[in-house]
Each structure stands twice: as C-alpha cells, then as structure tokens.
Design an enzyme around this catalytic site. Sequence first.
Site, PDB file in Angstrom:
ATOM      1  N   CYS A   4     -28.602 -16.894 -10.191  1.00 56.78           N
ATOM      2  CA  CYS A   4     -29.503 -16.331 -11.204  1.00 56.78           C
ATOM      3  C   CYS A   4     -30.903 -16.909 -11.052  1.00 56.78           C
ATOM      4  CB  CYS A   4     -28.973 -16.619 -12.609  1.00 56.78           C
ATOM      5  SG  CYS A   4     -27.525 -15.660 -13.048  1.00 56.78           S
ATOM      6  N   LEU A   5     -31.809 -16.084 -10.554  1.00 55.72           N
ATOM      7  CA  LEU A   5     -33.213 -16.471 -10.403  1.00 55.72           C
ATOM      8  C   LEU A   5     -34.079 -15.249 -10.687  1.00 55.72           C
ATOM      9  CD1 LEU A   5     -33.471 -18.649  -7.153  1.00 55.72           C
ATOM     10  CD2 LEU A   5     -34.021 -19.382  -9.475  1.00 55.72           C
TER      11      LEU A   5
END
Length: 454
Positions: A92-93
Amino acid sequence: MNQSTLRLTRELADIQKSNDLSIAVACRDSDIRNIRALILGPPETPYEFGFFEFTMKFPKEYPGKAPAVNAITTNGGRCRFNPNIYAGGKVCLSILGTWRGERGEEWSSAQGLESILISIQSLMSSNPYENEPGYENANSQHDKDNQKAYVLKIRHETLRIAIIQRLEEYLGLKADGTSIVREPRDEAGGDSSSAYVDEGGVYFFEPFKDLCKRRFLWYYDTYLASIQAEKEKVTEGQAFVQMPFEMSGGSGGNSMEGKFNYPELERRIQNIRQKLDVEAEGWGVEGMKAFKDERGVAANLQRQFEQAKVFFDKSEAATLDMELEDNNPFIWRVTYFGRPMTNLDGGLFIFTVRFSVRFPDEQPRVQFSTPMFHHKINKDGIPAYFPGGLHPRPDDAKSHIEGVISLLEEEDPAYDPRTQINIDASKLYWGTKEEKREYSKQFRRSVQRSIEYA
C-alpha cells in the site's frame, strides 16, 4: 526499443552499477518488464539486515503508469510484515495507486524504479505500528505496549523468515539441518548460481542467492547478537500479541501469528553458517576438477592470477605476495604487508580468496586468517569490502584484492552502519574520543601481533 523499455533498461543499469547496499534488482534478459527487487532491512529497525523480495511488473505505458508491486517475502502468504505490506503481497503506497494519498503524492512520470524501492524501504521503520492509518499519533499506554509488542514479533519473524528461511532455501537445508538435493541449471540446461529445478521439475529464478549468502556472512555476528538481545525480552514459547489492525484467518490472513523460539533460531542460523563454510571449501574441490578438465573458467582464473601477480609485483601502491593454494587457481592466498608510516606499519595480513566455478555469477568469498580488530572485518575475518580500483569490475579478480586493500588502508571512511560488521570495534571506532583511542590501541595491538600468524 521504445522509450518505456529504454528508460527501464537505464534505471536497471544505474542500480546494478551502484554500490547501494540497500537495494538490488534483476530480471531475465528476455523479460525486462518483470523485475525482481531485493530490499535490505534498514539498520536500527526490527527489519535490520533482513532480505525482503518483491516482484515488479511494469506496463507498456511506464513511466506514465505505475508498476504493479507484490511482496513475496511473506512465508507463503502467512505473514504480514508491515501494516502496508500485506501477507497476500499487496504493497500500500500512494505513489503506486494502492492507497489514497494527499495531493502531490500520487504517481507521476518523475517517479521511477529506485524511488519506488526507497519508498517501500521507508515503511520498514523503527516503529512500523504508526504506519497503520489512524495510528500515526497513537500514544495511549495500550498503544505504546502494542508498539513494543509489534516490534518484538517483527524482529523474530525477520530473523526466521527473511533471513534464516531464505538462506535455508538457498542452501537446500531443512529446518532440522538435513539437506535437500537440487539440480542447479538455467533455462538452457547449463550451470547457473541463480536458478534451480526442484524435485518436481519446477524452474525457479533466484537472482539474489549469491548476494544474500555473502551478506549473511557479513552480518552473521550481528544476527547472533540480535538473537541474544531479543531472547532476554520474551519467554520461550510466548505467543505473539495480535495488533488491532491484524485479521486472523479468513481471506488474506493479514496477521503475524506465532510464538517466540530464539533457541531454535540460534541453532538454525549456526547450521547455515556451517553450511556456507562447507560450500566454500567445496569450491576448491570443484575448481581443481575444472582445472584438470581444462574448463574455460579455470584457464580464465589461472590467467587472471598471473596477470594480478605481475601487476602487484610492479605496483608501488601496495606490497603483497600472492600464491595459489595447492596450485589451485580457484584458491588465492594473499599476504599484504602494512605500508610504512601508516597505522598498518609492521603488520603482515593474510587472507584467502576462494572462487567458484560459476564465477563471476557467484562472487568470491574472502576471509582473513590473521585475526583483525577492524570495524569492517567481523570476528570470523569476513571483510565488508567492494571490488575496488580505478575501474571496479566484479568479474575482475584483481579488483577484489584491490577492494580489500582499500578497506584496510582507508583513513577517513564515511559512517555507514551497513558496513559496520564488527560490533565491538564499531562501537569504539564511532564512539567518544576516549573510545576512539581505545579502538586505535586494540587495532595497533592486532597489527603488532599479526606477524605471529604468518
């Protein structure tokens, strides 16, 4: 090549040519859009010196569109190493479009391969608990207790999964220390240090195998010290604390479940070390056979030895003696004489360079037989060096010797905790003035005693 492929090729080459100790990248020549990446866990975090691997699939629209990134160091999808790195592999970025970010944090063509890897590495912080949205400023006593508990189990699982389990797989070791027989080969059927076919005939591409082995040897003392320190904080068999944001079972299994067992980790890590020693010893036997069979790699190393010997005989930059052990071109014995008017003056230092028949795919293993008190040489005599010289080339055997000499002779190195592999020496070298003086005394003492080991 189109512009997308050209850019990827350039970015890959830039990382591969650098001496960055934190990241490594690789791909098969025929598939440049599918990249494998290795991130070294940052020092002074629970991820310290762990080997975390990711797959990266770059679309044809790159850099206009972000790649798909997947974590594969997850213990087969059973371990979530970070609030932002899921057990299923999702990372998750905001720059990857996998998380809602603030304006300006989304993907742009200014981002690239290296910036993505640095962003992922930044998630591996000393307090990863705060990476979970809503927990950034959590400061209740319950949250503080959870933060400590989270760090404790991440450190245990980093050692177990990202270090021990990975090296056992590379070495064909089971957890009980017994061996698995594998047939090394590449897709064309030839020898390769980066691939193998398992008992079921499945082909595996392992581009970081040699790198991880060499770094394990660097950090072996650090791993053992970490085990000793961490096992004092928990009891054997103590269950991991589940975090509020973790989900047990179900789809994804986004949790980190287990129990602390540091005695078991210590036993397994020592088995790995012994196996690596046996492997390096075996290189000499393989090498002598290759020499007798007149294989090209043997002729190449014989020629490189002769050229290096002539070079150093004529060089005024360093005084050393070189010989082949038992006339084996795969085992070089080097004796370096400390330069007059330096802190090495009067010293005589012996180290062995062992080469594999798969050189340069497998890089040489260097080890001092002369005991050294040096912040970049661990207690087993393994130096944290880089192939050196005016034009460093990992495929040039002489360049490795130059790298070791540069390590010995450097007078004002920049601080880098990733190369500080002698714990006791490093504490003194980078400590107070009094500690630095103590380091100098112990270093000079080892120099003066070096002649005893000749």
